[in-house]
Design a protein around this motif. Sequence first.
Motif, short mmCIF file in Angstrom:
data_model
loop_
_atom_site.label_atom_id
_atom_site.label_comp_id
_atom_site.label_asym_id
_atom_site.label_seq_id
_atom_site.Cartn_x
_atom_site.Cartn_y
_atom_site.Cartn_z
N GLY A 54 38.74 43.95 49.07
CA GLY A 54 38.56 45.18 48.68
C GLY A 54 37.31 45.55 48.17
N PHE A 55 36.59 44.36 47.43
CA PHE A 55 35.20 44.53 46.66
C PHE A 55 34.07 43.98 47.40
CE2 PHE A 55 36.54 40.42 45.72
CZ PHE A 55 35.56 39.69 45.26
N ALA A 56 33.10 44.44 46.85
CA ALA A 56 31.60 44.00 47.49
C ALA A 56 30.67 43.71 46.29
CB ALA A 56 30.91 45.15 48.17
N LEU A 57 29.94 42.62 46.59
CA LEU A 57 28.92 42.32 45.30
C LEU A 57 27.49 42.58 46.10
CD1 LEU A 57 30.10 38.76 44.74
CD2 LEU A 57 30.45 41.03 43.30
N VAL A 78 35.55 41.43 37.93
CA VAL A 78 36.31 41.97 39.17
C VAL A 78 37.75 42.10 38.44
CG1 VAL A 78 36.97 41.58 41.30
CG2 VAL A 78 34.68 40.95 40.95
N MET A 79 38.20 43.23 38.34
CA MET A 79 39.40 43.47 37.95
C MET A 79 40.59 43.54 38.87
SD MET A 79 38.28 43.73 34.80
CE MET A 79 39.84 44.18 34.14
N VAL A 80 41.72 42.76 38.75
CA VAL A 80 42.62 42.39 39.75
C VAL A 80 43.99 42.27 39.27
CG1 VAL A 80 40.91 41.11 41.21
CG2 VAL A 80 42.58 39.98 39.69
N SER A 120 36.09 31.98 36.48
CA SER A 120 34.71 32.75 36.97
C SER A 120 34.21 31.66 38.09
CB SER A 120 33.84 32.46 35.69
OG SER A 120 34.12 33.38 34.89
N VAL A 121 33.42 32.69 39.07
CA VAL A 121 32.58 31.83 40.09
C VAL A 121 31.06 32.16 39.58
CG1 VAL A 121 32.15 32.13 42.55
CG2 VAL A 121 34.33 32.54 41.88
N VAL A 122 30.34 30.86 39.69
CA VAL A 122 29.10 31.17 39.23
C VAL A 122 28.18 30.86 40.62
CG1 VAL A 122 27.31 30.16 37.84
CG2 VAL A 122 29.55 30.20 37.06
N ILE A 132 39.54 39.03 36.34
CA ILE A 132 40.20 39.26 35.26
C ILE A 132 41.50 40.04 35.50
CG2 ILE A 132 40.25 40.38 32.65
CD1 ILE A 132 37.11 40.17 32.64
N GLN A 133 42.45 39.58 35.10
CA GLN A 133 43.80 40.12 35.37
C GLN A 133 43.74 41.46 34.47
OE1 GLN A 133 46.92 37.50 36.01
NE2 GLN A 133 48.53 38.65 34.91
N ARG A 134 44.33 42.69 35.16
CA ARG A 134 44.17 43.87 34.42
C ARG A 134 45.12 44.07 33.23
NH1 ARG A 134 44.04 45.76 39.90
NH2 ARG A 134 42.09 46.87 40.27
N ASP A 135 46.12 43.29 33.12
CA ASP A 135 46.93 43.41 31.82
C ASP A 135 46.76 42.25 30.76
OD1 ASP A 135 47.98 41.16 33.43
OD2 ASP A 135 50.04 41.99 33.13
N GLU A 136 45.45 41.76 30.94
CA GLU A 136 45.16 40.85 30.19
C GLU A 136 45.24 41.08 28.61
OE1 GLU A 136 41.37 37.78 30.51
OE2 GLU A 136 40.75 39.62 29.38
N PRO A 137 45.47 40.23 27.51
CA PRO A 137 45.68 40.69 26.28
C PRO A 137 44.22 41.31 25.88
CG PRO A 137 46.61 38.72 26.47
CD PRO A 137 45.99 39.01 27.90
N LYS A 138 44.20 42.34 25.09
CA LYS A 138 42.80 42.82 24.52
C LYS A 138 42.68 42.31 23.11
CE LYS A 138 43.26 47.27 27.10
NZ LYS A 138 44.38 46.73 28.01
#
Length: 249
Positions: A54-57, A78-80, A120-122, A132-138
Amino acid sequence: MTTNEDRVQPNETTVPLLPCPAPEETLAFWRALGFEVTYEQMRPYVYLVVQWSGFALHYGPAPKDLDPAKEQTGGCLVMVDAVAPYHAAFADAMRRAHGKVLVKGLPRLTRYRAGASRFSVVDPSGNTIIFIQRDEPKDLEYGGSSELEGLARVLDNARILREFKLDDRAAYRALDSGMRRRAEDAPTVEQATALAGLIELSIALGKTDRVPEWGAQLRALTLTEPERTQVRAYIADPVVLEPWWSDPR
């Protein structure tokens, strides 16, 4: 009467435009990962769009002196909901296209440890795409959690350096220093975890001269099977430990 055309609407869309000094290589890379090229323009200037799920670069022109090898090009987040399926899909696609997962140089896919919240993808143009997972620790404590002590805190710091700052060298230095200063009083499982991290990072960095030394130390430690499971969970590729496990008794 005020209409929607007369005022700002809070429904904007932002589209990161990634510099693309290597357009052909970049398109080939994303195609190999299963992305669809939805727009391709090379002249009079570069403009490319690749899409997956569902995303584009979006890619645009790059300065003439931009060196992709320096990896200072650009990037986006990209938040997933969950990162593991994305990493698995890209790793599988790389194996099909290249016969292996590309983990060094350009392009590459960073290692993923089970339970981690980002990777990451380089791309060949030097852009870093971070999933990045949306509920990642802040709240992250570089230096290790203040709730931990000794080698446990060193291990936590190295994990954060590796997974959030994407700095394998700093993680390696933290573990190497921590083992010299903190290992003597640390529980066996923490010593084994630090050694496992050093072995994996050494291989990733191409600094394998001390791997036999750390492997011998790991082999000398007595661990239960649950402790071995805990050690394996700390690193991305537990296979690198297999030559060094002593036979369970």
